[in-house]
Design an enzyme around this catalytic site. Sequence first.
Site, PDB file in Angstrom:
ATOM      1  N   CYS A  71      10.384  90.457  43.703  1.00  0.00           N
ATOM      2  CA  CYS A  71      10.138  91.836  43.237  1.00  0.00           C
ATOM      3  C   CYS A  71       9.754  91.866  41.757  1.00  0.00           C
ATOM      4  O   CYS A  71       9.137  92.822  41.291  1.00  0.00           O
ATOM      5  CB  CYS A  71      11.330  92.736  43.526  1.00  0.00           C
ATOM      6  N   ASN A  72      10.092  90.811  41.018  1.00  0.00           N
ATOM      7  CA  ASN A  72       9.740  90.813  39.592  1.00  0.00           C
ATOM      8  C   ASN A  72       8.501  90.009  39.233  1.00  0.00           C
ATOM      9  O   ASN A  72       8.048  90.048  38.095  1.00  0.00           O
ATOM     10  CB  ASN A  72      10.915  90.290  38.758  1.00  0.00           C
TER      11      ASN A  72
ATOM     12  N   PRO B 260      20.547  82.907  38.815  1.00  0.00           N
ATOM     13  CA  PRO B 260      20.307  81.740  39.668  1.00  0.00           C
ATOM     14  C   PRO B 260      19.426  81.987  40.899  1.00  0.00           C
ATOM     15  O   PRO B 260      18.914  81.053  41.473  1.00  0.00           O
ATOM     16  CB  PRO B 260      21.712  81.344  40.116  1.00  0.00           C
ATOM     17  N   GLN B 261      19.216  83.268  41.300  1.00  0.00           N
ATOM     18  CA  GLN B 261      18.472  83.528  42.549  1.00  0.00           C
ATOM     19  C   GLN B 261      17.074  82.930  42.530  1.00  0.00           C
ATOM     20  O   GLN B 261      16.576  82.449  43.526  1.00  0.00           O
ATOM     21  CB  GLN B 261      18.300  85.033  42.798  1.00  0.00           C
TER      22      GLN B 261
ATOM     23  N   GLY C 206      28.895 103.692  45.312  1.00  0.00           N
ATOM     24  CA  GLY C 206      27.516 103.481  44.848  1.00  0.00           C
ATOM     25  C   GLY C 206      27.187 102.000  44.733  1.00  0.00           C
ATOM     26  O   GLY C 206      27.945 101.134  45.177  1.00  0.00           O
ATOM     27  N   GLU C 207      26.056 101.764  44.100  1.00  0.00           N
ATOM     28  CA  GLU C 207      25.542 100.390  43.986  1.00  0.00           C
ATOM     29  C   GLU C 207      26.499  99.496  43.197  1.00  0.00           C
ATOM     30  O   GLU C 207      26.731  98.342  43.545  1.00  0.00           O
ATOM     31  CB  GLU C 207      24.185 100.442  43.273  1.00  0.00           C
ATOM     32  N   THR C 208      27.101 100.051  42.115  1.00  0.00           N
ATOM     33  CA  THR C 208      27.996  99.237  41.280  1.00  0.00           C
ATOM     34  C   THR C 208      29.211  98.783  42.074  1.00  0.00           C
ATOM     35  O   THR C 208      29.614  97.622  42.009  1.00  0.00           O
ATOM     36  CB  THR C 208      28.445 100.041  40.033  1.00  0.00           C
TER      37      THR C 208
END
Length: 425
Positions: free
Chosen positions: A56-57, A121-122, A197-199
């Site tokens: 995605c980046n 690390p991904q 939520g996401e967090t």
Amino acid sequence: MRHHQGMSLLAIGINHNTASVEVREKVSFMPETMSESLRSILDLPGISETVILSTCNRSEIYCQSDKATESADALVNWLAASHHLDPAELKACTYVHTDDRVVDHISKVAAGLDSMVLGEPQILGQLKSAYAVAQEHKAVGSMLNFVFQHSFKVAKKVRTETAIGENAVSVAYAAVSLSTRIFEDLSTCKALLVGAGETIDLVARHLREKGLTQITVANRTLARAESLANEFNARACLLSDIPTELPHADIVISSTASQLPLIGKGMVERALKARKNKPMFMVDIAVPRDIEHEVGDLNDVFLYTVDDLRSVIEDNRRSRQVAAQEAERIIENQTEVFSSNVNIRAAGSVIRVMREKAHRVKQKELDKAKKSLAAGEDPEAVMQLLAHNLTNKLMHSPTVALRTAFEEGDPNANDWALKLFEIKP
């Protein structure tokens, strides 16, 4: 940049620093069309090997090409055409690397130095999988194999020799790593997570990674809490259940959008009494706060807020920056090692061909001499002729090449001739 006999590497790409999300979304590659994309790239001029990395980046294409400039232009045009983009717009946010710079760049990508979150690390896994897919579709040969293996090795070296991947830089991770300062073994702890939520999702993930299995998720609506709870094999409850859940919780991490505090001093005091004052670790990630400020005044409660976490994250960022500088030095060093290895490989193949040629000349002359001896000719004369012919044949090509070089005014001809035959000027 040094010139390399055996290297003709090319990398083009866009990433989060050079291109907007809109452009990055358009330039992404789908796994189902990957084999088609790899084939199309191999059809472009000069390209003999390729690997496509798409996250995605970033989207990057690595190639072995003997026509770098032509291939780079063809690649940008192909990318624009196949993703329906204006070539000029794409070109403006595309970077192009060749030879050494490719090796340097791919090593930085593998080590997480080029990522949004420094040292994450991904990306190494994504790079390994991109390489494996290209291998599967027979799009890589010995050069890119050499480059990718090198980058994996360098990434490992960077991870083991620097602190690049240590110390979290996300709020969720910082919250969890702080809890390990209070409790040595999280596997015996119980956690209450407030919000969904996401967090909180990330917090649950990090807690599980640290061995904590007993998680309760509290939320305003049970459905939302349950969907998160199912994912992590946890229990779900409502915000109104917090007073009964609190006495069981060693770790409380809260992140809701509530405008008023959900957990007050009185509620925590009652929970501590039920816990016989066993310590509690609380993190309030919410803005505005979910946990009353006064809770921090209680003995046996360790309360941290977003601001405390920010300073932890800031310290970690700084230590990663230092690690990143060390990593850059390691990568620079290793790129030089790689380059000289490529040159040695190239020299090795040239030397092999030269020796094979000399060996053929020797064999031919030796066969002739053996025939003459068998025909009863004078051995002395046969040896003289063998030596004479060998010298002449072996010296013929270098002499012709040297004469041509002098005629063409090659400034290095003299030096090389003396070097090759070890003649002191």
